[in-house]
Write a protein that holds these residues in place. Structure first.
Motif, PDB file in Angstrom:
ATOM      1  N   GLY A 285       0.809  -1.218   0.000  1.00  0.00           N
ATOM      2  CA  GLY A 285       0.000   0.000   0.000  1.00  0.00           C
ATOM      3  C   GLY A 285       0.838   1.261   0.000  1.00  0.00           C
ATOM      4  N   LEU A 286       1.909   1.271   0.796  1.00  0.00           N
ATOM      5  CA  LEU A 286       2.791   2.440   0.813  1.00  0.00           C
ATOM      6  C   LEU A 286       3.411   2.672  -0.560  1.00  0.00           C
ATOM      7  N   LEU A 287       3.864   1.606  -1.194  1.00  0.00           N
ATOM      8  CA  LEU A 287       4.524   1.738  -2.493  1.00  0.00           C
ATOM      9  C   LEU A 287       3.544   2.135  -3.598  1.00  0.00           C
TER      10      LEU A 287
ATOM     11  N   GLY B 149      -1.306  -9.901   0.033  1.00  0.00           N
ATOM     12  CA  GLY B 149      -1.057  -8.540   0.480  1.00  0.00           C
ATOM     13  C   GLY B 149      -0.999  -7.559  -0.669  1.00  0.00           C
ATOM     14  N   VAL B 150      -0.312  -7.954  -1.756  1.00  0.00           N
ATOM     15  CA  VAL B 150      -0.268  -7.093  -2.937  1.00  0.00           C
ATOM     16  C   VAL B 150      -1.664  -6.931  -3.523  1.00  0.00           C
ATOM     17  N   SER B 151      -2.385  -8.028  -3.628  1.00  0.00           N
ATOM     18  CA  SER B 151      -3.736  -7.977  -4.201  1.00  0.00           C
ATOM     19  C   SER B 151      -4.643  -7.076  -3.374  1.00  0.00           C
ATOM     20  N   ALA B 152      -4.568  -7.191  -2.062  1.00  0.00           N
ATOM     21  CA  ALA B 152      -5.406  -6.359  -1.188  1.00  0.00           C
ATOM     22  C   ALA B 152      -5.079  -4.882  -1.368  1.00  0.00           C
ATOM     23  N   ALA B 153      -3.785  -4.563  -1.473  1.00  0.00           N
ATOM     24  CA  ALA B 153      -3.399  -3.159  -1.644  1.00  0.00           C
ATOM     25  C   ALA B 153      -3.877  -2.613  -2.981  1.00  0.00           C
ATOM     26  N   VAL B 154      -3.776  -3.417  -4.030  1.00  0.00           N
ATOM     27  CA  VAL B 154      -4.256  -2.980  -5.345  1.00  0.00           C
ATOM     28  C   VAL B 154      -5.761  -2.738  -5.305  1.00  0.00           C
ATOM     29  N   LEU B 155      -6.490  -3.644  -4.669  1.00  0.00           N
ATOM     30  CA  LEU B 155      -7.943  -3.485  -4.590  1.00  0.00           C
ATOM     31  C   LEU B 155      -8.316  -2.252  -3.767  1.00  0.00           C
TER      32      LEU B 155
ATOM     33  N   GLY C  26     -10.405   1.254  -4.720  1.00  0.00           N
ATOM     34  CA  GLY C  26     -11.630   1.676  -4.052  1.00  0.00           C
ATOM     35  C   GLY C  26     -12.295   0.674  -3.132  1.00  0.00           C
ATOM     36  N   LEU C  27     -11.779  -0.560  -3.031  1.00  0.00           N
ATOM     37  CA  LEU C  27     -12.371  -1.530  -2.104  1.00  0.00           C
ATOM     38  C   LEU C  27     -12.038  -1.128  -0.670  1.00  0.00           C
ATOM     39  N   THR C  28     -12.975  -1.297   0.233  1.00  0.00           N
ATOM     40  CA  THR C  28     -12.773  -0.854   1.610  1.00  0.00           C
ATOM     41  C   THR C  28     -12.870  -2.007   2.585  1.00  0.00           C
ATOM     42  N   GLY C  29     -12.210  -1.819   3.721  1.00  0.00           N
ATOM     43  CA  GLY C  29     -12.262  -2.788   4.806  1.00  0.00           C
ATOM     44  C   GLY C  29     -12.926  -2.185   6.020  1.00  0.00           C
ATOM     45  N   PRO C  30     -13.345  -3.003   6.975  1.00  0.00           N
ATOM     46  CA  PRO C  30     -14.009  -2.489   8.173  1.00  0.00           C
ATOM     47  C   PRO C  30     -13.027  -1.720   9.057  1.00  0.00           C
ATOM     48  N   PRO C  31     -13.433  -0.603   9.631  1.00  0.00           N
ATOM     49  CA  PRO C  31     -12.523   0.193  10.464  1.00  0.00           C
ATOM     50  C   PRO C  31     -12.091  -0.521  11.733  1.00  0.00           C
TER      51      PRO C  31
END
Length: 471
Positions: free
Chosen positions: A178-180, A224-230, A234-239
Protein backbone atom coordinates in the motif's frame (compact mmCIF):
# COMPACT_ATOMS: atom_id res chain seq x y z
CA UNK A 1 -8.56 5.90 16.60
CA UNK A 2 -9.02 2.23 15.70
CA UNK A 3 -6.13 -0.22 15.80
CA UNK A 4 -5.81 -0.47 12.04
CA UNK A 5 -5.82 3.29 11.66
CA UNK A 6 -3.02 3.62 14.22
CA UNK A 7 -0.95 1.05 12.35
CA UNK A 8 -1.66 2.81 9.07
CA UNK A 9 -0.65 6.21 10.49
CA UNK A 10 2.58 4.64 11.74
CA UNK A 11 3.30 3.12 8.33
CA UNK A 12 2.67 6.32 6.38
CA UNK A 13 4.92 8.29 8.75
CA UNK A 14 7.71 5.82 8.02
CA UNK A 15 7.12 6.29 4.30
CA UNK A 16 7.35 10.05 4.84
CA UNK A 17 10.89 9.66 6.11
CA UNK A 18 10.49 9.02 9.85
CA UNK A 19 12.78 5.99 9.85
CA UNK A 20 15.51 5.52 12.49
CA UNK A 21 18.98 5.07 11.07
CA UNK A 22 19.36 1.65 12.72
CA UNK A 23 16.26 0.44 10.90
CA UNK A 24 17.35 2.01 7.62
CA UNK A 25 20.67 0.17 7.91
CA UNK A 26 19.00 -3.11 8.87
CA UNK A 27 16.58 -3.51 5.98
CA UNK A 28 19.09 -4.19 3.16
CA UNK A 29 20.35 -7.17 5.16
CA UNK A 30 16.81 -8.55 5.23
CA UNK A 31 16.59 -8.14 1.46
CA UNK A 32 19.94 -9.83 0.92
CA UNK A 33 18.99 -12.79 3.13
CA UNK A 34 15.69 -13.26 1.28
CA UNK A 35 17.36 -13.08 -2.13
CA UNK A 36 20.00 -15.62 -1.15
CA UNK A 37 17.36 -18.02 0.11
CA UNK A 38 15.30 -17.57 -3.06
CA UNK A 39 18.25 -18.21 -5.36
CA UNK A 40 19.31 -21.31 -3.47
CA UNK A 41 15.76 -22.66 -3.68
CA UNK A 42 15.49 -21.82 -7.36
CA UNK A 43 18.70 -23.67 -8.15
CA UNK A 44 17.69 -26.82 -6.25
CA UNK A 45 15.21 -28.41 -8.63
CA UNK A 46 15.57 -31.83 -6.98
CA UNK A 47 14.13 -30.99 -3.57
CA UNK A 48 10.43 -31.35 -2.90
CA UNK A 49 10.09 -27.78 -1.62
CA UNK A 50 11.96 -26.27 -4.56
CA UNK A 51 9.60 -28.27 -6.73
CA UNK A 52 6.74 -26.54 -4.89
CA UNK A 53 8.10 -23.22 -6.11
CA UNK A 54 8.43 -24.64 -9.63
CA UNK A 55 4.78 -25.71 -9.45
CA UNK A 56 3.77 -22.19 -8.45
CA UNK A 57 5.82 -20.72 -11.30
CA UNK A 58 4.12 -23.04 -13.79
CA UNK A 59 0.75 -21.93 -12.44
CA UNK A 60 1.69 -18.27 -12.73
CA UNK A 61 2.80 -18.81 -16.32
CA UNK A 62 -0.61 -20.35 -17.09
CA UNK A 63 -2.33 -17.29 -15.68
CA UNK A 64 -0.27 -14.89 -17.78
CA UNK A 65 -0.81 -11.14 -17.53
CA UNK A 66 1.16 -7.93 -17.78
CA UNK A 67 4.91 -8.18 -17.22
CA UNK A 68 5.13 -5.88 -14.19
CA UNK A 69 7.70 -7.58 -11.95
CA UNK A 70 10.49 -10.16 -12.08
CA UNK A 71 10.50 -13.72 -10.82
CA UNK A 72 13.79 -14.35 -9.01
CA UNK A 73 16.04 -16.76 -10.86
CA UNK A 74 13.91 -17.37 -13.93
CA UNK A 75 13.72 -13.73 -15.05
CA UNK A 76 10.03 -14.13 -16.01
CA UNK A 77 8.08 -10.85 -16.01
CA UNK A 78 4.58 -11.34 -14.61
CA UNK A 79 1.92 -9.30 -12.78
CA UNK A 80 3.15 -7.99 -9.43
CA UNK A 81 0.87 -10.26 -7.33
CA UNK A 82 2.10 -13.28 -9.29
CA UNK A 83 5.76 -12.31 -8.85
CA UNK A 84 5.16 -11.90 -5.12
CA UNK A 85 3.57 -15.37 -5.03
CA UNK A 86 6.52 -17.13 -6.66
CA UNK A 87 9.21 -15.16 -4.86
CA UNK A 88 7.55 -15.53 -1.46
CA UNK A 89 7.35 -19.28 -2.03
CA UNK A 90 11.03 -19.38 -2.95
CA UNK A 91 11.90 -17.30 0.13
CA UNK A 92 10.36 -19.86 2.49
CA UNK A 93 11.09 -23.02 0.48
CA UNK A 94 14.31 -23.99 2.27
CA UNK A 95 13.15 -22.98 5.77
CA UNK A 96 16.21 -20.73 5.99
CA UNK A 97 14.40 -17.40 6.48
CA UNK A 98 14.60 -15.05 9.46
CA UNK A 99 12.45 -15.47 12.60
CA UNK A 100 10.87 -12.97 14.96
CA UNK A 101 10.75 -13.93 18.64
CA UNK A 102 8.69 -14.55 20.68
CA UNK A 103 5.96 -14.59 18.02
CA UNK A 104 7.91 -17.27 16.07
CA UNK A 105 7.02 -16.01 12.62
CA UNK A 106 9.00 -15.31 9.44
CA UNK A 107 8.12 -11.75 8.41
CA UNK A 108 10.72 -11.04 5.71
CA UNK A 109 9.71 -13.99 3.53
CA UNK A 110 6.23 -12.45 3.18
CA UNK A 111 6.94 -8.73 3.18
CA UNK A 112 10.14 -8.44 1.11
CA UNK A 113 8.82 -10.31 -1.98
CA UNK A 114 5.61 -8.26 -1.92
CA UNK A 115 7.50 -4.99 -1.60
CA UNK A 116 10.04 -5.83 -4.31
CA UNK A 117 7.30 -6.77 -6.78
CA UNK A 118 5.28 -3.59 -6.25
CA UNK A 119 8.34 -1.34 -6.10
CA UNK A 120 9.55 -2.68 -9.43
CA UNK A 121 6.12 -2.35 -11.02
CA UNK A 122 5.68 1.31 -9.99
CA UNK A 123 9.38 2.26 -10.30
CA UNK A 124 9.65 3.30 -6.66
CA UNK A 125 12.91 4.60 -5.29
CA UNK A 126 15.16 2.47 -3.14
CA UNK A 127 14.44 4.70 -0.16
CA UNK A 128 10.69 4.17 -0.63
CA UNK A 129 11.26 0.43 -0.85
CA UNK A 130 13.32 0.35 2.35
CA UNK A 131 10.67 2.33 4.26
CA UNK A 132 7.86 0.08 2.99
CA UNK A 133 9.70 -3.08 3.99
CA UNK A 134 10.45 -1.67 7.45
CA UNK A 135 6.82 -0.70 8.05
CA UNK A 136 5.47 -3.99 6.70
CA UNK A 137 7.78 -6.17 8.78
CA UNK A 138 7.05 -4.14 11.91
CA UNK A 139 3.28 -4.47 11.50
CA UNK A 140 3.64 -8.19 10.83
CA UNK A 141 5.80 -8.69 13.92
CA UNK A 142 3.50 -6.55 16.10
CA UNK A 143 0.50 -8.65 15.10
CA UNK A 144 2.48 -11.74 16.00
CA UNK A 145 3.45 -10.23 19.35
CA UNK A 146 -0.18 -9.51 20.13
CA UNK A 147 -0.86 -13.24 19.81
CA UNK A 148 1.82 -14.18 22.33
CA UNK A 149 0.54 -14.39 25.90
CA UNK A 150 3.30 -14.94 28.50
CA UNK A 151 1.11 -17.16 30.66
CA UNK A 152 0.62 -19.50 27.69
CA UNK A 153 4.34 -19.46 26.81
CA UNK A 154 3.36 -19.74 23.18
CA UNK A 155 1.61 -18.01 20.31
CA UNK A 156 -2.12 -18.63 20.36
CA UNK A 157 -1.98 -19.12 16.59
CA UNK A 158 0.31 -22.11 17.06
CA UNK A 159 -1.83 -23.54 19.84
CA UNK A 160 -4.59 -23.94 17.25
CA UNK A 161 -2.32 -25.23 14.48
CA UNK A 162 -2.47 -21.96 12.54
CA UNK A 163 0.57 -20.52 10.79
CA UNK A 164 1.12 -17.06 12.27
CA UNK A 165 3.55 -16.21 9.47
CA UNK A 166 1.04 -16.55 6.68
CA UNK A 167 -1.79 -14.91 8.62
CA UNK A 168 0.13 -11.91 9.97
CA UNK A 169 2.40 -11.78 6.93
CA UNK A 170 -0.55 -11.07 4.66
CA UNK A 171 -1.31 -7.89 6.59
CA UNK A 172 2.33 -6.84 6.72
CA UNK A 173 2.65 -7.38 2.97
CA UNK A 174 -0.47 -5.26 2.41
CA UNK A 175 1.08 -2.40 4.41
CA UNK A 176 4.28 -2.48 2.37
CA UNK A 177 2.44 -2.75 -0.94
CA UNK A 178 0.00 0.00 0.00
CA UNK A 179 2.79 2.44 0.81
CA UNK A 180 4.52 1.74 -2.49
CA UNK A 181 1.25 2.28 -4.34
CA UNK A 182 1.11 5.75 -2.80
CA UNK A 183 -1.76 5.14 -0.38
CA UNK A 184 -2.13 7.45 2.60
CA UNK A 185 -3.35 6.38 6.01
CA UNK A 186 -6.98 5.78 5.04
CA UNK A 187 -5.95 3.72 2.02
CA UNK A 188 -3.38 1.67 3.94
CA UNK A 189 -6.01 0.96 6.59
CA UNK A 190 -8.37 -0.29 3.89
CA UNK A 191 -5.59 -2.44 2.39
CA UNK A 192 -5.06 -4.08 5.78
CA UNK A 193 -8.82 -4.41 6.26
CA UNK A 194 -9.13 -6.22 2.94
CA UNK A 195 -6.02 -8.35 3.55
CA UNK A 196 -7.41 -9.56 6.87
CA UNK A 197 -9.99 -11.57 4.94
CA UNK A 198 -7.28 -13.25 2.86
CA UNK A 199 -4.60 -14.61 5.22
CA UNK A 200 -4.55 -18.28 6.21
CA UNK A 201 -2.23 -21.23 6.80
CA UNK A 202 -2.28 -24.59 8.59
CA UNK A 203 0.76 -26.17 10.25
CA UNK A 204 -0.05 -29.83 9.68
CA UNK A 205 2.59 -30.09 6.94
CA UNK A 206 5.23 -29.47 9.64
CA UNK A 207 4.14 -32.67 11.33
CA UNK A 208 3.31 -35.17 8.62
CA UNK A 209 4.65 -33.81 5.33
CA UNK A 210 3.39 -32.25 2.13
CA UNK A 211 4.90 -29.47 0.03
CA UNK A 212 2.33 -26.73 0.64
CA UNK A 213 4.03 -24.93 3.56
CA UNK A 214 6.46 -22.78 1.48
CA UNK A 215 3.46 -21.43 -0.41
CA UNK A 216 2.19 -19.92 2.87
CA UNK A 217 4.67 -17.05 2.50
CA UNK A 218 4.11 -16.79 -1.23
CA UNK A 219 0.36 -16.58 -0.79
CA UNK A 220 0.74 -14.02 2.00
CA UNK A 221 2.84 -11.84 -0.32
CA UNK A 222 0.39 -12.37 -3.19
CA UNK A 223 -2.66 -11.63 -1.04
CA UNK A 224 -1.06 -8.54 0.48
CA UNK A 225 -0.27 -7.09 -2.94
CA UNK A 226 -3.74 -7.98 -4.20
CA UNK A 227 -5.41 -6.36 -1.19
CA UNK A 228 -3.40 -3.16 -1.64
CA UNK A 229 -4.26 -2.98 -5.34
CA UNK A 230 -7.94 -3.48 -4.59
CA UNK A 231 -7.82 -0.81 -1.89
CA UNK A 232 -6.15 1.56 -4.35
CA UNK A 233 -9.04 0.91 -6.73
CA UNK A 234 -11.63 1.68 -4.05
CA UNK A 235 -12.37 -1.53 -2.10
CA UNK A 236 -12.77 -0.85 1.61
CA UNK A 237 -12.26 -2.79 4.81
CA UNK A 238 -14.01 -2.49 8.17
CA UNK A 239 -12.52 0.19 10.46
CA UNK A 240 -12.54 -2.24 13.41
CA UNK A 241 -11.09 -5.13 11.40
CA UNK A 242 -8.64 -6.01 14.18
CA UNK A 243 -10.44 -5.44 17.49
CA UNK A 244 -14.07 -5.77 16.35
CA UNK A 245 -16.62 -8.32 17.55
CA UNK A 246 -16.02 -10.38 14.41
CA UNK A 247 -12.55 -9.00 13.69
CA UNK A 248 -9.09 -10.46 13.31
CA UNK A 249 -8.32 -11.07 16.99
CA UNK A 250 -11.71 -12.59 17.74
CA UNK A 251 -11.71 -14.82 14.68
CA UNK A 252 -8.16 -16.14 15.05
CA UNK A 253 -7.48 -15.87 18.79
CA UNK A 254 -10.88 -16.03 20.42
CA UNK A 255 -10.54 -12.43 21.55
CA UNK A 256 -7.40 -13.12 23.63
CA UNK A 257 -4.62 -10.77 22.60
CA UNK A 258 -2.15 -8.23 23.97
CA UNK A 259 -3.06 -4.75 22.75
CA UNK A 260 0.02 -3.21 24.38
CA UNK A 261 2.31 -5.52 22.43
CA UNK A 262 0.57 -4.39 19.26
CA UNK A 263 0.72 -0.65 19.82
CA UNK A 264 2.97 0.35 22.71
CA UNK A 265 6.13 2.16 21.61
CA UNK A 266 5.12 1.93 17.95
CA UNK A 267 7.75 3.79 15.95
CA UNK A 268 10.13 3.95 18.92
CA UNK A 269 10.76 0.31 19.87
CA UNK A 270 11.28 -1.77 16.74
CA UNK A 271 10.42 -5.46 16.71
CA UNK A 272 12.08 -5.63 13.30
CA UNK A 273 15.46 -5.26 15.03
CA UNK A 274 14.64 -8.31 17.19
CA UNK A 275 14.08 -10.53 14.16
CA UNK A 276 16.95 -13.03 14.02
CA UNK A 277 18.68 -14.83 11.18
CA UNK A 278 19.02 -18.59 10.83
CA UNK A 279 22.44 -20.25 10.62
CA UNK A 280 20.98 -23.66 9.69
CA UNK A 281 18.42 -24.47 6.95
CA UNK A 282 15.95 -26.24 9.25
CA UNK A 283 12.99 -25.47 11.48
CA UNK A 284 14.14 -22.98 14.09
CA UNK A 285 13.00 -25.19 16.98
CA UNK A 286 15.73 -27.69 16.02
CA UNK A 287 18.56 -25.15 16.21
CA UNK A 288 19.47 -25.47 19.90
CA UNK A 289 19.73 -29.23 19.40
CA UNK A 290 22.14 -28.64 16.51
CA UNK A 291 24.15 -26.26 18.70
CA UNK A 292 24.41 -28.88 21.44
CA UNK A 293 25.50 -31.55 18.98
CA UNK A 294 28.17 -29.32 17.45
CA UNK A 295 29.50 -28.46 20.91
CA UNK A 296 29.72 -32.14 21.84
CA UNK A 297 31.62 -32.83 18.61
CA UNK A 298 34.04 -29.99 19.37
CA UNK A 299 34.64 -31.57 22.78
CA UNK A 300 35.69 -34.81 21.08
CA UNK A 301 32.52 -36.94 20.95
CA UNK A 302 32.93 -39.95 18.66
CA UNK A 303 29.49 -40.68 17.11
CA UNK A 304 30.43 -44.35 16.75
CA UNK A 305 30.35 -44.67 20.56
CA UNK A 306 26.74 -43.42 20.91
CA UNK A 307 24.15 -45.86 22.26
CA UNK A 308 21.22 -43.48 22.68
CA UNK A 309 20.47 -39.77 22.88
CA UNK A 310 17.99 -37.78 24.96
CA UNK A 311 17.02 -34.40 23.49
CA UNK A 312 15.38 -32.04 25.96
CA UNK A 313 13.48 -29.16 24.37
CA UNK A 314 10.68 -26.75 25.24
CA UNK A 315 7.42 -28.60 25.71
CA UNK A 316 5.43 -26.60 23.13
CA UNK A 317 7.84 -27.51 20.30
CA UNK A 318 7.46 -31.28 20.71
CA UNK A 319 4.38 -31.38 18.50
CA UNK A 320 6.39 -29.79 15.66
CA UNK A 321 9.77 -31.55 15.83
CA UNK A 322 9.09 -34.76 17.79
CA UNK A 323 5.54 -35.97 17.12
CA UNK A 324 4.51 -38.42 15.85
CA UNK A 325 7.78 -40.09 16.83
CA UNK A 326 7.74 -42.71 14.10
CA UNK A 327 7.52 -40.01 11.43
CA UNK A 328 10.16 -37.79 13.02
CA UNK A 329 12.59 -40.65 13.60
CA UNK A 330 12.24 -41.65 9.97
CA UNK A 331 11.22 -38.56 7.96
CA UNK A 332 9.39 -39.06 4.68
CA UNK A 333 11.43 -36.57 2.66
CA UNK A 334 14.44 -34.25 2.97
CA UNK A 335 12.08 -31.33 3.64
CA UNK A 336 10.25 -33.29 6.33
CA UNK A 337 13.68 -33.97 7.88
CA UNK A 338 14.10 -30.23 8.46
CA UNK A 339 11.22 -30.46 10.96
CA UNK A 340 12.60 -33.53 12.74
CA UNK A 341 14.42 -33.07 16.02
CA UNK A 342 15.88 -36.59 15.85
CA UNK A 343 17.13 -36.24 12.27
CA UNK A 344 18.64 -32.75 12.56
CA UNK A 345 20.32 -33.72 15.82
CA UNK A 346 21.70 -36.90 14.24
CA UNK A 347 22.93 -34.94 11.21
CA UNK A 348 24.79 -32.49 13.44
CA UNK A 349 26.26 -35.27 15.60
CA UNK A 350 27.63 -36.94 12.47
CA UNK A 351 28.91 -33.65 11.08
CA UNK A 352 27.50 -31.14 8.60
CA UNK A 353 28.67 -28.32 6.36
CA UNK A 354 28.31 -24.55 6.18
CA UNK A 355 27.86 -22.92 9.58
CA UNK A 356 27.17 -26.36 11.10
CA UNK A 357 24.40 -27.78 8.92
CA UNK A 358 24.07 -26.76 5.29
CA UNK A 359 21.60 -27.17 2.43
CA UNK A 360 23.55 -30.13 1.05
CA UNK A 361 22.95 -31.93 4.34
CA UNK A 362 19.26 -32.06 3.42
CA UNK A 363 19.67 -32.95 -0.24
CA UNK A 364 18.77 -36.57 0.49
CA UNK A 365 17.92 -38.75 3.47
CA UNK A 366 21.18 -40.27 4.71
CA UNK A 367 21.03 -43.89 6.01
CA UNK A 368 23.57 -43.26 8.79
CA UNK A 369 21.63 -40.25 10.01
CA UNK A 370 18.37 -42.16 9.87
CA UNK A 371 19.87 -44.97 11.91
CA UNK A 372 21.14 -42.59 14.59
CA UNK A 373 17.86 -40.62 14.55
CA UNK A 374 16.10 -43.83 15.54
CA UNK A 375 18.07 -43.76 18.80
CA UNK A 376 17.07 -40.19 19.71
CA UNK A 377 14.30 -39.62 22.25
CA UNK A 378 12.83 -36.10 22.54
CA UNK A 379 11.42 -35.00 25.89
CA UNK A 380 10.14 -31.78 27.45
CA UNK A 381 12.81 -29.93 29.43
CA UNK A 382 11.58 -27.63 32.21
CA UNK A 383 14.30 -25.02 31.79
CA UNK A 384 13.91 -24.84 28.02
CA UNK A 385 10.14 -24.56 28.47
CA UNK A 386 10.54 -21.59 30.84
CA UNK A 387 12.75 -19.78 28.34
CA UNK A 388 10.57 -20.50 25.28
CA UNK A 389 9.69 -18.66 23.07
CA UNK A 390 11.86 -15.66 23.94
CA UNK A 391 14.77 -17.87 22.96
CA UNK A 392 15.13 -21.48 21.82
CA UNK A 393 16.91 -23.65 24.39
CA UNK A 394 17.76 -27.35 24.66
CA UNK A 395 19.86 -29.95 26.44
CA UNK A 396 21.34 -33.06 24.82
CA UNK A 397 22.43 -36.08 26.85
CA UNK A 398 24.37 -38.83 25.08
CA UNK A 399 24.89 -42.32 26.57
CA UNK A 400 28.02 -44.03 25.31
CA UNK A 401 28.96 -47.69 24.92
CA UNK A 402 31.10 -47.64 28.07
CA UNK A 403 28.07 -46.53 30.12
CA UNK A 404 29.22 -42.92 30.57
CA UNK A 405 27.05 -39.91 29.71
CA UNK A 406 27.92 -36.63 28.02
CA UNK A 407 25.71 -33.55 28.26
CA UNK A 408 25.55 -30.07 26.76
CA UNK A 409 22.95 -27.33 27.25
CA UNK A 410 22.27 -24.05 25.44
CA UNK A 411 19.83 -21.40 26.64
CA UNK A 412 19.71 -19.39 23.40
CA UNK A 413 20.44 -20.90 20.03
CA UNK A 414 23.10 -19.54 17.70
CA UNK A 415 21.71 -16.65 15.69
CA UNK A 416 19.17 -16.00 18.45
CA UNK A 417 18.82 -12.96 20.74
CA UNK A 418 21.88 -13.79 22.86
CA UNK A 419 24.11 -15.03 20.03
CA UNK A 420 23.36 -13.08 16.83
CA UNK A 421 25.18 -13.99 13.64
CA UNK A 422 28.04 -11.66 12.75
CA UNK A 423 28.08 -9.54 9.59
CA UNK A 424 30.71 -11.90 8.19
CA UNK A 425 28.53 -14.95 8.88
CA UNK A 426 25.51 -13.31 7.23
CA UNK A 427 27.61 -12.40 4.20
CA UNK A 428 28.93 -15.96 4.02
CA UNK A 429 25.39 -17.32 4.21
CA UNK A 430 24.19 -15.06 1.38
CA UNK A 431 27.13 -15.87 -0.87
CA UNK A 432 26.84 -19.60 -0.23
CA UNK A 433 23.15 -19.48 -1.13
CA UNK A 434 23.33 -17.11 -4.10
CA UNK A 435 26.33 -18.87 -5.64
CA UNK A 436 24.25 -22.02 -6.03
CA UNK A 437 22.46 -20.20 -8.86
CA UNK A 438 24.67 -17.31 -9.96
CA UNK A 439 28.33 -16.95 -10.96
CA UNK A 440 30.62 -15.07 -8.52
CA UNK A 441 30.63 -11.83 -10.51
CA UNK A 442 26.85 -11.67 -10.61
CA UNK A 443 26.67 -12.42 -6.88
CA UNK A 444 28.95 -9.40 -6.32
CA UNK A 445 26.73 -7.23 -8.54
CA UNK A 446 23.60 -8.31 -6.68
CA UNK A 447 25.10 -7.61 -3.26
CA UNK A 448 26.20 -4.15 -4.43
CA UNK A 449 22.75 -3.38 -5.88
CA UNK A 450 21.13 -4.22 -2.52
CA UNK A 451 23.63 -2.06 -0.64
CA UNK A 452 22.77 0.88 -2.92
CA UNK A 453 19.01 0.79 -2.18
CA UNK A 454 19.34 3.70 0.21
CA UNK A 455 21.42 5.81 -2.17
CA UNK A 456 19.77 5.71 -5.59
CA UNK A 457 19.36 2.01 -6.27
CA UNK A 458 15.96 0.52 -7.13
CA UNK A 459 14.08 -2.76 -6.96
CA UNK A 460 14.60 -3.12 -10.71
CA UNK A 461 18.38 -2.82 -10.24
CA UNK A 462 18.19 -5.63 -7.69
CA UNK A 463 15.73 -8.01 -9.35
CA UNK A 464 17.26 -7.86 -12.83
CA UNK A 465 20.50 -9.12 -11.28
CA UNK A 466 18.82 -12.25 -9.92
CA UNK A 467 18.05 -13.76 -13.35
CA UNK A 468 20.29 -16.55 -14.56
CA UNK A 469 22.25 -15.26 -17.55
CA UNK A 470 22.92 -17.34 -20.65
CA UNK A 471 26.37 -18.90 -20.53
Amino acid sequence: MTYVRRLAEFAVARGDGQLPEAVRQDVPGRVLDVLGNCLAAYSDATSDTAEAAAVVLRGVRRWGGAGEASVIGSGDRVPAPSAALVNGTLAHALDFDDTHLPSVLHPSACVVPAALAVAQSVRASGAELVAAIAAGIEVCARLGMASYLPQERNSLFFEQGRHATSICGTLGAAVAAGLLLGLRAEGVAHAVGVAASMGAGLLEANRTGGTVKPVHCGWAAHAGVSAAVLAAEGLTGPPTVLEGRFGFFQAWLGGRYDADALLEGLGERWELLRTVYKPYPANHFTHPLVDCALALRRDGLDPARIVEVEAGVAGPVLRTIAEPWQDKARPRSPYHAKFSGPYTLAAALLGGGGLGLALDDFAALDPARLELAGRVRCVADERASRIFPRAFAAVVRVRLRDGSTLEHRVDSSRGGPEHPLSAAELEAKFRSNASRALPPGQVDELAEAVRELGSGGTADDVLTRTALRPS
